[in-house]
Design an enzyme around this catalytic site. Sequence first.
Site, PDB file in Angstrom:
ATOM      1  N   GLY A 198       0.823  -1.206   0.000  1.00 36.16           N
ATOM      2  CA  GLY A 198       0.000   0.000   0.000  1.00 36.16           C
ATOM      3  C   GLY A 198       0.856   1.254   0.000  1.00 36.16           C
ATOM      4  O   GLY A 198       2.065   1.182  -0.259  1.00 36.16           O
ATOM      5  N   ASN A 199       0.235   2.380   0.262  1.00 35.71           N
ATOM      6  CA  ASN A 199       0.987   3.633   0.321  1.00 35.71           C
ATOM      7  C   ASN A 199       0.463   4.471   1.470  1.00 35.71           C
ATOM      8  O   ASN A 199      -0.500   4.093   2.133  1.00 35.71           O
ATOM      9  CB  ASN A 199       0.907   4.376  -1.025  1.00 35.71           C
ATOM     10  CG  ASN A 199      -0.519   4.720  -1.388  1.00 35.71           C
ATOM     11  OD1 ASN A 199      -1.143   5.550  -0.738  1.00 35.71           O
ATOM     12  ND2 ASN A 199      -1.064   4.067  -2.415  1.00 35.71           N
TER      13      ASN A 199
END
Length: 389
Positions: A198-199
């Site tokens: 993810g980020n």
Amino acid sequence: MVGVTGGIAAYKAVGVIRGFVLAGHDVHVVATDAALRFVGKPTLEAISRNIVHTDLYEGVAAVRHVAIGQAADLVVVAPATANTIAKLAAGLADDLLGNTVLATTAPLVIAPAMHTEMWHNAATAANIATLRARGVTIVGPASGQLTGSDSGVGRLAEPEQIVREALAVAVPQDLAGRRILVTAGGTREAIDPVRFIGNRSSGLQGASLAAAALSRGATVTLIAANIEVAAPAGATLVTVGSTAELAEAVASHAKLADVIIMAAAVADYRPRDVADGKIKKENQGDGLTLELVKNPDILAGLGHGRHGDEIVVGFAAETETDDAALLALGRQKITRKGADYLVLNRVGWTEGFTQAHNTVLMLDKAGDIVMEASGSKLSVAHRILDTLA
Ligand code: CTP
């Protein structure tokens, strides 16, 4: 500024304050002594996220009796009792709320709440007429069950209605009738049932855009990918997890949108294979190699595959520190994506993602800078919408 006065409906002021906070506004509450008999100061402070003021003689050095009113962009009194309405109509300043209202030049919105007989009383009717004639907006009262077993006109309007009508007074409705689709947050790509790639996007900039567009009268759909902030009330909320889900949600909502703002941070790659069970260390060597495949570019799909004359806006988060090189990256990106506008911001360990503030510039198709803004993500959202409007 939200003024809370002493009626049983004061507990509903909590919903009003929360509505403004969720819409991204900085809310300062002035409560009368009577209001605090119905709702606790800690509740109002927790919900407004600011200190609540009641006393005219507290903080005199800060000239608080005028400072709060001067600083406000909008003053909302909810609930407004018959007594407060009479005081406002007469211009009395015997408490902090009265002083604040007299000292402000911001629009004033009041939401009356009282028993039917008091609302219909000739004195109250005359006071309301006086306030209306001065340009005060009156929201409600609604009709329905009152405090006792009786019912009739006098109920405080629902908090959502008060927030919506108050914001409509304070903010120009220049996006009324426009349908705006905003994506926010960051997509996550599953590795196995418990892990993902993810980020660090919190979704605050996208949610602020949705809130700002709503307050300017737009119809807003917010596609939220794992956002860590509250979605604004009033938006149609679609929650997604992965890039594939985001792409599908965008595909089904984009055709109905006049403006599409891709503020979401989209994972460019996903694991080729998602493990059915948790990947166990004992089945691996000292390292673990994941094979990633490219995700579709949703923004480029929108930019190059138009359904009408919709406006397509992309975001570009770059770590480039040199200004000229950053601009060059933005110009390449807007061309590659076929977007009408690109909001360019610098991200880093301490910039952009997860921060309350943002610094952006906005490029048009020709690569020209059409806007530069720095400030809270809500103020940046308004600047972006100013440009689009
Ligand atoms: N975007 C998208 N689909 C992707 C990747 C990005 O729609 N698969 C959108 C984002 O929502 C954003 C814009 O494209 O509006 C730019 O995202 P960014 O991550 O800055 O650009 P990338 O195309 O991923 O290029 P790079 O990461 O190489 O800079």
